[in-house]
Write a protein that holds these residues in place. Structure first.
Motif, PDB file in Angstrom:
ATOM      1  N   ASP A 136       8.092  -4.664  -1.882  1.00  9.51           N
ATOM      2  CA  ASP A 136       8.836  -3.412  -1.644  1.00  9.51           C
ATOM      3  C   ASP A 136       8.223  -2.268  -2.447  1.00  9.51           C
ATOM      4  O   ASP A 136       8.148  -1.127  -1.966  1.00  9.51           O
ATOM      5  CB  ASP A 136      10.311  -3.590  -2.021  1.00  9.51           C
ATOM      6  CG  ASP A 136      11.014  -4.589  -1.126  1.00  9.51           C
ATOM      7  OD1 ASP A 136      11.967  -4.215  -0.453  1.00  9.51           O
ATOM      8  OD2 ASP A 136      10.589  -5.760  -1.109  1.00  9.51           O
ATOM      9  N   LEU A 141       5.217  -1.017  -0.516  1.00  4.48           N
ATOM     10  CA  LEU A 141       5.593  -0.143   0.599  1.00  4.48           C
ATOM     11  C   LEU A 141       5.957   1.249   0.098  1.00  4.48           C
ATOM     12  O   LEU A 141       5.493   2.263   0.637  1.00  4.48           O
ATOM     13  CB  LEU A 141       6.772  -0.758   1.362  1.00  4.48           C
ATOM     14  CG  LEU A 141       7.444   0.120   2.434  1.00  4.48           C
ATOM     15  CD1 LEU A 141       6.439   0.509   3.513  1.00  4.48           C
ATOM     16  CD2 LEU A 141       8.640  -0.597   3.047  1.00  4.48           C
ATOM     17  N   VAL A 195      12.891   3.905   3.388  1.00 10.79           N
ATOM     18  CA  VAL A 195      12.587   2.497   3.688  1.00 10.79           C
ATOM     19  C   VAL A 195      13.612   1.878   4.650  1.00 10.79           C
ATOM     20  O   VAL A 195      13.230   1.179   5.595  1.00 10.79           O
ATOM     21  CB  VAL A 195      12.476   1.678   2.382  1.00 10.79           C
ATOM     22  CG1 VAL A 195      12.378   0.184   2.689  1.00 10.79           C
ATOM     23  CG2 VAL A 195      11.259   2.141   1.581  1.00 10.79           C
ATOM     24  N   THR A 230       7.611  -4.281   5.486  1.00 11.19           N
ATOM     25  CA  THR A 230       7.061  -4.539   4.150  1.00 11.19           C
ATOM     26  C   THR A 230       5.886  -5.496   4.228  1.00 11.19           C
ATOM     27  O   THR A 230       4.838  -5.291   3.595  1.00 11.19           O
ATOM     28  CB  THR A 230       8.143  -5.111   3.219  1.00 11.19           C
ATOM     29  OG1 THR A 230       9.233  -4.198   3.157  1.00 11.19           O
ATOM     30  CG2 THR A 230       7.598  -5.342   1.818  1.00 11.19           C
ATOM     31  N   VAL A 253       2.817  -3.679   5.720  1.00 14.82           N
ATOM     32  CA  VAL A 253       2.144  -2.804   4.760  1.00 14.82           C
ATOM     33  C   VAL A 253       1.377  -3.623   3.726  1.00 14.82           C
ATOM     34  O   VAL A 253       0.288  -3.228   3.291  1.00 14.82           O
ATOM     35  CB  VAL A 253       3.160  -1.862   4.081  1.00 14.82           C
ATOM     36  CG1 VAL A 253       2.527  -1.145   2.887  1.00 14.82           C
ATOM     37  CG2 VAL A 253       3.673  -0.844   5.086  1.00 14.82           C
ATOM     38  N   THR A 254       1.911  -4.764   3.345  1.00 14.52           N
ATOM     39  CA  THR A 254       1.200  -5.642   2.409  1.00 14.52           C
ATOM     40  C   THR A 254      -0.140  -6.083   2.998  1.00 14.52           C
ATOM     41  O   THR A 254      -1.175  -6.070   2.311  1.00 14.52           O
ATOM     42  CB  THR A 254       2.056  -6.878   2.065  1.00 14.52           C
ATOM     43  OG1 THR A 254       3.277  -6.445   1.445  1.00 14.52           O
ATOM     44  CG2 THR A 254       1.319  -7.814   1.122  1.00 14.52           C
TER      45      THR A 254
END
Length: 468
Positions: free
Chosen positions: A132, A135, A209, A220, A223-224
């Motif tokens: 998180d 992100l 978010v 999330t 984006v990781t």
């Protein structure tokens, strides 16, 4: 995949741990750091590591802050973990500095972490950054002037004060961390400031978010993967850039760098950006300065053309100057400081002499001139040594300096020459001058050569000055 297996797989993939590592785990008492500490308490035998904890009370929330510390101390006592803890009066520091609360907290916290790392001889600092956080960091970067570095988000590991800082939880979400702690029957402390919209990160966490997660619950995770791919691509491109750097950018000393702009322009733009980034890493220690989009863009813009003179003032009194197709970055006063001391002797016995304006000088006998001394940018100036009072030297300008030029009956005042050649006013007093032993100016390095020098050898010439 279970929480524990997910973290284990990430640690192995990123090679975050080795046997006999001595970890110092940063613990605030919140859900993330308590889960981090407990994970390593349970798995330290598996990893064959040693675990200690470190806690900082910022003294911002009165009794609540002190209770956080007591909570962490209780857990560490019950689980045989040595805890290093301190209280730092952030309110007192804020009263003196009137700065950004979060930045000051981070600075002081990490200063203590460094102290304990070296006191305990731990080799790795461990923090509880998670997916998180990744992100939120990318979203925050997007709303600012995003750079190639900021868009890569938080890295799994980085250097910290000569040691390592690792983030084993970057692959798991805050929800997964909370579920892990609940499953283990453990409690944590809630920082009430996390619920306020005072800080930028909190506003993204509370308002932006959730909208993205409503569109894609796995945002999330996406984006990781995105940041991981960017980091891998950047590692490859930085390796290429480092190979090009030594061929493109010359380093005269720790505060002076130069390059031929035409050679720089031949490099692909993706590598140009990274060459500038490498250069900024040499010049600065502050990561915000290094990653400044405005700074990177302004230096690149300076290299758009080789024509004319232009300069930009950089942080910490550095100056970037474009002149004669060359870019030079140096401390504003470095040349003046360098030339204010004793004269620099230029003789055949000394080999190459590097000046702080990036120029290199070498004097050799004509019969000793070899291809090894030649470069693509070298200029040769021939002269008869008997007509000059050797050895030659370098010094800065003095009042009343003149130089005799070819085709002129009277020597020309250097003050007039500098005006004619459009040399910036702030550089004239520190510009390197080549002088004879009788203190006669015979050349203004990089600008004009005096009457004693020719670009082609004359019948009586026996010596060569190489300017590169």
């Amino acid at each position: 995949m279970s929480f524990e297996l997910k973290v284990k797989t990430f640690i192995e993939k990123e090679q975050l741990l080795q046997q006999d590592d001595h970890l110092l785990i940063a613990v605030s008492g919140g859900v993330d750091s308590m889960a981090l500490l407990h994970y390593f308490v349970e798995t330290q035998k598996h990893w064959n590591i040693r675990v200690e904890a470190v806690h900082v009370d910022h003294m911002l929330r009165g009794e609540a802050s002190a209770e956080d510390r007591a909570f962490v101390e209780k857990y560490c006592d019950e689980n045989d973990v040595y805890l290093h803890a301190t209280a730092i009066s952030i309110p007192a520091i804020l009263a003196q500095e009137n700065g950004n609360t979060q930045l000051i907290c981070r600075r002081e916290r990490y200063r203590y972490f460094k102290e304990i790392l070296y006191k305990t001889n731990a080799n790795k600092l461990v923090t509880a950054h998670h997916a998180d956080d990744q992100l939120e960091s990318v979203l925050m970067a997007l709303t600012k002037n995003a750079t190639m570095n900021s868009m890569q988000g938080i890295r799994p590991q980085r250097l910290f004060e000569g040691k390592s800082l690792i983030r084993p939880f970057l692959t798991v979400t805050k929800t997964e961390i909370g579920e892990y702690l609940l499953r283990k029957g453990l409690n944590y402390r809630e920082d009430v400031s996390n619920s306020k919209d005072t800080y930028v990160r909190n506003r993204f966490r509370h308002h932006v978010v959730p909208l993205l997660e409503a569109e894609n619950p796995r945002v999330t995770e996406q984006v990781t993967h995105f940041t991981s791919q960017l980091q891998e691509d950047n590692t490859f491109l930085m390796t290429l850039a480092e190979g090009v750097f030594s061929k493109t950018i010359k380093r005269s000393n720790e505060n002076t760098y130069s390059m031929e702009i035409e050679a720089f322009q031949l490099v692909p733009l993706a590598l140009q950006r990274r060459l500038i980034l490498i250069l900024l890493n040499y010049l600065y220690k502050d990561s915000n300065t290094i990653q400044s989009y405005a700074l990177l863009t302004s230096i690149l813009k300076l290299c758009d053309t080789t024509a004319g003179y232009a300069e930009i003032h950089l942080p910490e009194d550095f100056l970037a100057v474009r002149r004669y197709g060359k870019l030079m970055i140096q401390k504003n006063s470095s040349t003046e400081d360098y030339l204010s001391s004793e004269k620099i002797i230029i003789s055949a016995a000394n080999g190459w002499t590097t000046l702080t304006n990036g120029k290199r000088l070498c004097v050799v006998k004509l019969h000793d001139l070899s291809s090894e001394l030649m470069t693509d940018t070298a200029q040769l100036f021939y002269f008869n040594a008997s007509k000059l009072h050797l050895p030659l030297s370098i010094r800065a300008r003095k009042d009343g300096d003149r130089m005799l030029l070819k085709g002129m009956d009277q020597p020309k005042r250097l003050s007039r020459l500098f005006i004619d050649e459009k040399i910036p006013l702030n550089e004239r007093n520190s510009w390197p001058l080549l002088i004879s032993q009788s203190d006669e100016v015979v050349a203004v390095i990089g600008v004009r050569m005096g009457m004693f020098f020719s670009t082609t050898p004359q019948p009586n010439d026996d010596t060569v000055l190489i300017v590169d």
